[in-house]
Design an enzyme around this catalytic site. Structure first.
Site: not given
Ligand code: XMP
Ligand code: MG
Length: 195
Positions: A102, A130
């Site tokens: 994300d 994403k």
């Molecule tokens: P980052 O922002 O550090 O995020 O790249 C990584 C972790 O955040 C959670 N994440 C999500 N979990 N739906 C989810 O169930 C989503 O749309 C989502 N976006 C981020 C997830 O644990 C991921 O490993």
């Protein structure tokens, strides 16, 4: 379909077809190499279980769990290791298996930690990527699906630890998590499982 889901993005069959495709690619790329699949707990568990069986090579499985300070829908990038790998990795080719990238903050931290342990090589495989501006750019080698910037659940992905057991990946209705955002402003944010 579950009442809290507004749209199914990928069905069970679509996910399985993609996992097979990724498995074949990885099989071709790692011939003759000592491969360790590094799964991130808890979200990547269904993905790594299916992917490992789609890879026709001898391989090892191990897991890391990290927690990030943030709320239930956004990670902050301040990360702490809750569970580490069982042993050294300097004689192994590491493939990190992620459920979703994300902001990129969690993965950037993980990559940093693993690089310092001098694996023979380090690559990244994520089921979901994403479409958004990333706070940290991390090079991804294998991507399942690129998805819109919506909060998704299912096939391992959770909201407040629920929905991980849905067999498909769907968009969570914002009404389910709206009203929880003020948590972000607390002076000592709750620690949540990030991956
Ligand atoms: P980052 O922002 O550090 O995020 O790249 C990584 C972790 O955040 C959670 N994440 C999500 N979990 N739906 C989810 O169930 C989503 O749309 C989502 N976006 C981020 C997830 O644990 C991921 O490993
Ligand atoms: Mg999560």
């Amino acid at each position: 379909m579950h009442q809290d889901i507004s749209e199914v993005l990928y069905s069970e069959a679509q996910i399985q077809a993609k996992v097979q495709e990724l498995g074949q690619q990885i099989t071709a790329d790692y011939q003759g190499k000592h491969l360790l699949l590094l799964g991130t707990l808890k979200g990547a568990v269904p993905f790594i279980a299916d992917l490992a069986r789609a890879i026709e090579l001898p391989l090892e499985l191990d897991y890391m769990a990290v927690a990030s300070y943030g709320n239930s829908t956004h990670s902050s990038g301040v990360v702490r290791i809750l569970k580490d790998l069982e042993g050294p990795i300097d004689n192994k080719h590491i493939l990190i298996i992620e459920d979703i990238i994300d902001s990129g903050l969690t993965l950037a931290y993980l990559v940093d930690v693993i690089r310092r342990r001098n694996p023979l090589s380090l690559r990244i495989c994520t089921l979901l990527y994403k479409e958004r501006t990333r706070l940290k750019e991390v090079p991804v080698d294998y991507t399942g699906f690129t998805i819109p910037d919506k909060f998704v659940v299912g096939y391992g992905l959770d909201y407040s630890q629920y929905y991980r057991n849905l067999p498909y990946i769907g968009i969570l209705k914002p009404s389910v998590y709206e009203g929880t955002e003020p948590e972000e402003q607390h002076s000592s944010p709750a620690e949540t499982q990030a991956i």
